[in-house]
Design a protein around this motif. Structure first.
Motif, PDB file in Angstrom:
ATOM      1  N   GLU A 215     -22.820  17.919   4.367  1.00 57.77           N
ATOM      2  CA  GLU A 215     -22.824  17.723   3.027  1.00 57.77           C
ATOM      3  C   GLU A 215     -23.418  16.728   2.512  1.00 57.77           C
ATOM      4  O   GLU A 215     -23.568  15.538   2.913  1.00 57.77           O
ATOM      5  N   ASP A 216     -23.725  17.185   1.134  1.00 62.40           N
ATOM      6  CA  ASP A 216     -24.457  16.239   0.735  1.00 62.40           C
ATOM      7  C   ASP A 216     -24.525  14.941   0.209  1.00 62.40           C
ATOM      8  O   ASP A 216     -22.940  15.327  -0.424  1.00 62.40           O
ATOM      9  N   THR A 217     -24.922  13.534  -0.410  1.00 62.29           N
ATOM     10  CA  THR A 217     -23.831  12.713  -0.846  1.00 62.29           C
ATOM     11  C   THR A 217     -25.153  12.694  -2.037  1.00 62.29           C
ATOM     12  O   THR A 217     -26.056  12.954  -2.302  1.00 62.29           O
ATOM     13  N   TYR A 218     -25.096  11.629  -3.068  1.00 60.10           N
ATOM     14  CA  TYR A 218     -25.515  11.951  -4.638  1.00 60.10           C
ATOM     15  C   TYR A 218     -25.383  10.346  -5.266  1.00 60.10           C
ATOM     16  O   TYR A 218     -24.469   9.980  -5.141  1.00 60.10           O
ATOM     17  N   ALA A 219     -27.101  10.310  -5.281  1.00 59.92           N
ATOM     18  CA  ALA A 219     -26.779   8.755  -6.011  1.00 59.92           C
ATOM     19  C   ALA A 219     -26.756   8.697  -7.192  1.00 59.92           C
ATOM     20  O   ALA A 219     -26.468   7.564  -8.208  1.00 59.92           O
TER      21      ALA A 219
ATOM     22  N   ILE B   1     -28.113  16.456 -10.244  1.00 56.30           N
ATOM     23  CA  ILE B   1     -28.885  18.206 -10.475  1.00 56.30           C
ATOM     24  C   ILE B   1     -30.048  18.498  -9.782  1.00 56.30           C
ATOM     25  O   ILE B   1     -30.435  19.359  -9.124  1.00 56.30           O
ATOM     26  N   ARG B   2     -31.076  17.994  -9.152  1.00 53.74           N
ATOM     27  CA  ARG B   2     -31.735  18.598  -8.290  1.00 53.74           C
ATOM     28  C   ARG B   2     -31.694  19.139  -6.918  1.00 53.74           C
ATOM     29  O   ARG B   2     -31.993  19.879  -6.479  1.00 53.74           O
ATOM     30  N   LYS B   3     -30.274  18.396  -5.791  1.00 49.75           N
ATOM     31  CA  LYS B   3     -30.133  18.672  -4.866  1.00 49.75           C
ATOM     32  C   LYS B   3     -28.983  19.732  -4.655  1.00 49.75           C
ATOM     33  O   LYS B   3     -29.620  20.900  -4.012  1.00 49.75           O
ATOM     34  N   ILE B   4     -28.642  20.190  -5.690  1.00 51.67           N
ATOM     35  CA  ILE B   4     -27.607  21.247  -5.999  1.00 51.67           C
ATOM     36  C   ILE B   4     -29.011  22.360  -5.824  1.00 51.67           C
ATOM     37  O   ILE B   4     -28.406  23.596  -5.703  1.00 51.67           O
ATOM     38  N   TYR B   5     -29.496  21.791  -6.717  1.00 47.60           N
ATOM     39  CA  TYR B   5     -30.543  23.079  -7.401  1.00 47.60           C
ATOM     40  C   TYR B   5     -31.293  24.115  -6.596  1.00 47.60           C
ATOM     41  O   TYR B   5     -31.891  24.277  -6.255  1.00 47.60           O
ATOM     42  N   ARG B   6     -31.852  22.951  -5.616  1.00 47.67           N
ATOM     43  CA  ARG B   6     -32.448  22.459  -4.335  1.00 47.67           C
ATOM     44  C   ARG B   6     -32.140  23.611  -3.107  1.00 47.67           C
ATOM     45  O   ARG B   6     -32.744  24.031  -2.125  1.00 47.67           O
TER      46      ARG B   6
ATOM     47  N   GLU C 248     -28.450  24.402  -3.214  1.00 49.75           N
ATOM     48  CA  GLU C 248     -27.332  26.046  -3.191  1.00 49.75           C
ATOM     49  C   GLU C 248     -27.723  26.743  -3.747  1.00 49.75           C
ATOM     50  O   GLU C 248     -27.569  28.080  -4.776  1.00 49.75           O
ATOM     51  N   GLY C 249     -28.989  26.427  -4.988  1.00 46.42           N
ATOM     52  CA  GLY C 249     -30.006  27.656  -6.423  1.00 46.42           C
ATOM     53  C   GLY C 249     -28.925  28.133  -7.609  1.00 46.42           C
ATOM     54  O   GLY C 249     -28.022  26.745  -7.511  1.00 46.42           O
ATOM     55  N   PRO C 250     -29.938  27.993  -8.422  1.00 46.91           N
ATOM     56  CA  PRO C 250     -28.958  27.910  -9.651  1.00 46.91           C
ATOM     57  C   PRO C 250     -27.298  28.266  -9.814  1.00 46.91           C
ATOM     58  O   PRO C 250     -27.018  27.913 -11.006  1.00 46.91           O
ATOM     59  N   THR C 251     -27.038  29.203  -9.322  1.00 50.97           N
ATOM     60  CA  THR C 251     -25.432  30.404  -9.467  1.00 50.97           C
ATOM     61  C   THR C 251     -24.786  28.862  -9.256  1.00 50.97           C
ATOM     62  O   THR C 251     -23.152  29.288  -9.742  1.00 50.97           O
ATOM     63  N   ALA C 252     -25.636  27.849  -8.124  1.00 49.76           N
ATOM     64  CA  ALA C 252     -24.044  27.070  -8.265  1.00 49.76           C
ATOM     65  C   ALA C 252     -23.680  26.044  -8.732  1.00 49.76           C
ATOM     66  O   ALA C 252     -22.170  25.210  -9.281  1.00 49.76           O
ATOM     67  N   PHE C 253     -23.818  26.115  -9.764  1.00 46.13           N
ATOM     68  CA  PHE C 253     -23.840  25.654 -11.120  1.00 46.13           C
ATOM     69  C   PHE C 253     -22.690  25.691 -11.993  1.00 46.13           C
ATOM     70  O   PHE C 253     -21.927  26.037 -13.115  1.00 46.13           O
TER      71      PHE C 253
END
Length: 319
Positions: A258-262, A268-273, A275-280
């Protein structure tokens, strides 16, 4: 003239009682929301809220749905009290001689309330999320034990030991990072709670007014309840993308791969890239189901004036 002064202690009591009742009623849905928001595409354990709750009961029993509830119930009283009382206080300060507030002033009062509450909300959510998500991490470890044991996944020693209590997590964070450790995700919490309050409080006030026969009488309790539900669910869905970002940033443990975030922009960038916009919108309907009754109950308790009753507050003290 009728003294329309607000009593801060009474409002704090009302907010606290409302928070305790509301959280007890909706906590299992909140747990499902956290787990749904945290799971990433490569490691999906739950297909829906009901699937998450059924699997949680199977693995941890009925009380598994209330994992993390103790910290929430402990801190929700000051959190809800601050939020509701601060909004009342700012509305009172912004209204001149009892004149009707403009929409802008209502939004400013909501903004002030949302900003004040993060003092308690950030550490509360931080601890709650670790406890709520521990079951998902444990279930993922069972399913992918070979992968996890044979690859470096960045697990910390605390993750390897299994679930920790809120006190253990607090001590560890304070020891390693000081008070800032408990305020991880503060920016994302502000990003969620300030817009939420800006939407919620003016919308509630205006919906509630529809049930008032005249400006000096309270709306019936069922109108306050429905107005709280409608305003709460609307605001919850509107800020759900910010809630997803906050949940991801505040999660200390990660599943395999699973991704970690800085920070916020990296998240925002990693979720969008990936998992796509619906992940939000993950967990949006769960969040609406949590917030609607939570604020409906809160507003009913608040408007019944239980705090005023317990403190023996006057309207009729004329000495």
């Amino acid at each position: 003239m009728a003294d329309k002064q607000i009593s801060l202690p009474a409002k704090l009591i009302n907010g606290g009682i409302a928070g305790l009742i509301g959280v007890t009623c909706v906590f299992p849905i909140d747990l499902a929301k956290t787990r749904l928001q945290n799971q990433q595409n490569g490691s999906r354990l739950y297909s829906s809220m009901s699937d998450c709750l059924i699997k949680t009961i199977r693995s941890d029993g009925y009380f598994g749905m209330y994992r993390g509830a103790a910290v929430n119930l402990t801190l929700v009283t000051p959190e809800k009290a601050i939020k509701l009382a601060a909004n009342d206080f700012f509305r009172h300060m912004l209204s001149k001689d009892g004149q009707k507030l403009t929409l802008l002033k209502e939004m400013l009062a909501g903004c002030g309330a949302g900003t004040c509450q993060v003092i308690v909300t950030t550490p509360m959510e931080m601890l709650k999320i670790q406890l709520q998500d521990a079951g998902r991490i444990a279930a993922q470890k069972k399913l992918m034990s070979e992968v996890i044991n044979s690859s470096s996944t960045g697990m910390t020693a605390s993750e390897a030991q299994g679930p920790q209590s809120a006190i253990q997590i607090s001590r560890q964070l304070l020891k390693e990072k000081g008070i800032a450790g408990l305020y991880k995700g503060l920016g994302a919490t502000l990003l969620r709670d300030v817009p939420f309050s800006i939407v919620y409080f003016p919308l509630f006030a205006n919906l509630n007014k529809l049930g008032q026969k005249d400006p000096d009488t309270k709306a019936p309790f069922y109108v306050s309840f429905l107005a709280g539900c409608a305003a709460g669910s609307t605001a919850a869905v509107a800020v759900n993308p910010c809630d997803v970002i906050k949940t991801r940033l505040q999660s200390l443990q990660r599943g395999a791969q699973e991704d970690t975030y800085a920070g916020i922009s990296d998240c925002i960038r990693k979720i969008y890239r990936n998992e796509g916009p619906t992940a939000f919108l993950k967990g949006a309907y769960c969040r609406a189901l949590v917030i609607a009754p939570l604020f409906g109950i809160a507003q009913v308790v608040y408007f019944f004036g239980i705090g005023e009753f317990l403190l023996g507050l006057l309207p009729q003290k004329h000495d």
